[in-house]
Enzyme design. Structure first.
Site, mmCIF file in Angstrom:
data_model
loop_
_atom_site.group_PDB
_atom_site.id
_atom_site.type_symbol
_atom_site.label_atom_id
_atom_site.label_comp_id
_atom_site.label_asym_id
_atom_site.label_seq_id
_atom_site.Cartn_x
_atom_site.Cartn_y
_atom_site.Cartn_z
ATOM 1 N N THR A 42 11.607 -7.979 -10.875
ATOM 2 C CA THR A 42 10.938 -9.239 -11.171
ATOM 3 C C THR A 42 9.726 -9.416 -10.256
ATOM 4 O O THR A 42 9.823 -9.212 -9.044
ATOM 5 C CB THR A 42 11.929 -10.413 -10.992
ATOM 6 N N SER A 82 -3.592 -3.033 -0.474
ATOM 7 C CA SER A 82 -2.501 -3.817 0.111
ATOM 8 C C SER A 82 -2.996 -5.209 0.486
ATOM 9 O O SER A 82 -4.051 -5.347 1.104
ATOM 10 C CB SER A 82 -1.965 -3.101 1.354
ATOM 11 N N GLY A 83 -2.228 -6.239 0.121
ATOM 12 C CA GLY A 83 -2.651 -7.635 0.315
ATOM 13 C C GLY A 83 -2.953 -8.020 1.752
ATOM 14 O O GLY A 83 -3.920 -8.739 2.022
ATOM 15 N N HIS A 84 -2.132 -7.552 2.689
ATOM 16 C CA HIS A 84 -2.260 -8.094 4.047
ATOM 17 C C HIS A 84 -3.409 -7.510 4.852
ATOM 18 O O HIS A 84 -3.609 -7.874 6.008
ATOM 19 C CB HIS A 84 -0.935 -7.978 4.808
ATOM 20 N N ASN A 97 -7.537 3.900 8.873
ATOM 21 C CA ASN A 97 -6.959 2.678 9.435
ATOM 22 C C ASN A 97 -6.975 2.631 10.954
ATOM 23 O O ASN A 97 -6.771 1.572 11.528
ATOM 24 C CB ASN A 97 -5.536 2.476 8.915
ATOM 25 N N GLY A 126 0.813 -1.209 0.000
ATOM 26 C CA GLY A 126 0.000 0.000 0.000
ATOM 27 C C GLY A 126 0.849 1.262 0.000
ATOM 28 O O GLY A 126 0.523 2.250 -0.667
ATOM 29 N N SER A 127 1.953 1.245 0.733
ATOM 30 C CA SER A 127 2.792 2.451 0.833
ATOM 31 C C SER A 127 3.350 2.826 -0.533
ATOM 32 O O SER A 127 3.304 3.991 -0.939
ATOM 33 C CB SER A 127 3.959 2.214 1.804
ATOM 34 N N CYS A 172 1.865 1.021 12.556
ATOM 35 C CA CYS A 172 2.973 1.739 11.926
ATOM 36 C C CYS A 172 3.591 2.776 12.859
ATOM 37 O O CYS A 172 4.732 3.169 12.686
ATOM 38 C CB CYS A 172 2.498 2.432 10.667
ATOM 39 N N GLN A 185 -7.757 0.069 3.505
ATOM 40 C CA GLN A 185 -8.644 -0.494 4.535
ATOM 41 C C GLN A 185 -9.994 -0.916 3.967
ATOM 42 O O GLN A 185 -10.748 -1.610 4.635
ATOM 43 C CB GLN A 185 -8.874 0.538 5.651
HETATM 44 C C1 LIG Z 1 -1.594 -0.515 6.008
HETATM 45 C C2 LIG Z 1 -1.931 0.748 5.307
HETATM 46 C C3 LIG Z 1 -1.063 1.334 4.362
HETATM 47 C C4 LIG Z 1 0.293 0.757 4.082
HETATM 48 O O1 LIG Z 1 0.221 -0.482 3.436
HETATM 49 P P1 LIG Z 1 1.535 -1.424 3.419
HETATM 50 O O2 LIG Z 1 1.139 -2.570 2.573
HETATM 51 O O3 LIG Z 1 1.816 -1.773 4.836
HETATM 52 O O4 LIG Z 1 2.626 -0.615 2.802
HETATM 53 C C5 LIG Z 1 -1.471 2.475 3.719
HETATM 54 N N1 LIG Z 1 -2.670 3.034 3.972
HETATM 55 C C6 LIG Z 1 -3.526 2.515 4.854
HETATM 56 C C7 LIG Z 1 -4.851 3.171 5.083
HETATM 57 C C8 LIG Z 1 -3.193 1.354 5.564
HETATM 58 O O5 LIG Z 1 -4.049 0.853 6.459
#
Ligand SMILES: *Cc1c(COP(=O)(O)O)cnc(C)c1O
Length: 377
Positions: free
Chosen positions: A217, A179-181, A131, A50-51, A304, A159
């Site tokens: 890659t 973001s995947g996680h 978040n 996401g970053s 974070c 989110q």
């Molecule tokens: C977690 C988060 C990010 C960052 O995502 P990463 O995959 O950890 O780099 C950015 N924006 C929001 C709103 C998030 O919750």
């Protein structure tokens, strides 16, 4: 993900068939991700998370604007740091940034965005859902308001993806970060959606992967994991939201009975999974450690910013004073959360807050009237 580590482990940029199998999987994942958000596969770029997606979207839109002499950006005061710190860098390049006030409820309106719009505005970047406090912005309304304006609309939907409905065409979104996680996918993988017609600026220079817009890659196992997790989350979105909303509201009702505490952010316009409270006379860190002893994984502020002693910029943005912002508790519900879990958490948090207050000189001062309460009850 496993087959893409030990069977189809070719490099998608290689011409031999082994590499081409990986390439096929990559393009299949791209199409599936695109389908989840109403985009075209060519509008999907895989990033490291996401970053990176936020950085690339914001630099792209800002620098495209600067070419036309437009150097004003609109955002909000409670964005993720991936957005706010990128905006800081643009400020140093001479951009002017307007951060909209998010009010006590943590929600802005499309009219407020329109009112801040100027002839030299090149980018509006507003997060879909926050978040920390989970408040959800009127993204479709903002998209509609900006539709005919010469400005790029980006939303950090990290989110929201997999939790709230997203349709980039219907909602008039130009760029969007995922973001995947944040939906049970792997860490270190993300997506940047970029509407056709916007020429992405390259942040990672090198090879021609991702149509020359993101060198390096591709992480095929992570990409396959992200695509599968997003599809699963989107397939169960309504059912999950309905279930979680009931549990969330029960948890809010239970924690609201603790005196001198208050829910952070709007009670309705929030993610079905998010509960966030401030309690007077409490240190968030102590609260988390004692809850951890009881098997509850909670957080104060965001993952974070843990390790920093500053209070959450999100809680300050909704007007919480410093001493209260330090006493915050964020709980996230998931599809495995049960009603018994919620009952257990209400009891545990109530007990721990009482225990900590009984030891706190700060709380004593409040009880003795030497200090003023922040909350009414
Ligand atoms: C977690 C988060 C990010 C960052 O995502 P990463 O995959 O950890 O780099 C950015 N924006 C929001 C709103 C998030 O919750």
């Amino acid at each position: 993900m496993l087959p893409y580590m030990d069977e189809v482990y070719g490099n998608p940029s290689s011409l031999y068939s082994f590499g081409q199998d990986a390439k096929e999987a990559l393009e299949d994942a791209r199409a599936r991700v695109a389908a989840c958000i109403g985009a075209d596969p060519r509008e999907i770029t895989f990033t490291s998370g996401g970053s990176e997606a936020d950085n690339q979207a914001i630099f792209t839109a800002a620098h495209l604007g600067a070419k036309k002499g437009k150097k004003h950006i609109i955002s909000t005061a409670f964005e993720h740091h991936a957005v706010l710190h990128t905006l800081d860098r643009l400020k140093a390049e001479g951009f002017e940034i307007t951060l909209l006030d998010v009010h006590k409820n943590g929600v802005i309106t499309a009219d407020e965005v329109l009112a801040a719009l100027r002839d030299d505005t090149c980018l509006v970047t507003i997060m879909y859902a926050n978040n920390e406090i989970g408040t959800v912005q009127p993204i479709a309304e903002i998209g509609a308001a900006l539709k005919d304006k010469d400005v790029i609309f980006h939303t950090d939907a990290v989110q929201a993806a997999g939790h709230l409905h997203i349709d980039v065409k219907e909602q008039n979104i130009d760029m969007l970060s995922i973001s995947g996680h944040k939906f049970h996918g792997p860490k270190g993988i993300g997506v940047l959606y970029t509407r056709t017609g916007i020429r992405l600026e390259t942040i990672i220079s090198g090879g021609a992967q991702e149509r020359g817009k993101r060198a390096g890659t591709e992480n095929i196992p992570a990409i396959m994991g992200l695509a599968k997790a997003l599809e699963d989350a989107v397939a169960g979105i309504d059912e999950n939201a309905a279930k979680l909303t009931v549990l969330r509201d029960k948890l809010i009702e239970g924690l609201d009975k603790i005196p001198y505490g208050e829910l952070n952010g709007d009670a309705v316009k929030r993610l079905p999974s998010n509960v966030n409270f401030c309690f007077e006379g409490i240190e968030g860190e102590s609260l988390l450690l004692l809850l951890d002893d009881k098997g509850i994984c909670a957080s104060s502020g965001s993952a974070c910013t843990s390790g920093s002693l500053d209070p959450s910029h999100v809680l300050l943005a909704i007007g919480r004073p410093h001493e209260v912002a330090h006493g915050s508790l964020r709980l996230s519900l998931g599809e495995d959360t049960t009603e018994e879990d919620v009952d257990y958490i209400i009891t545990a948090v109530t007990d721990v807050v009482t225990y900590l207050r009984n030891m706190s000189p700060f709380w004593r001062d409040l009880v003795d009237g030497k200090r003023q309460h922040v909350f009414e009850k």
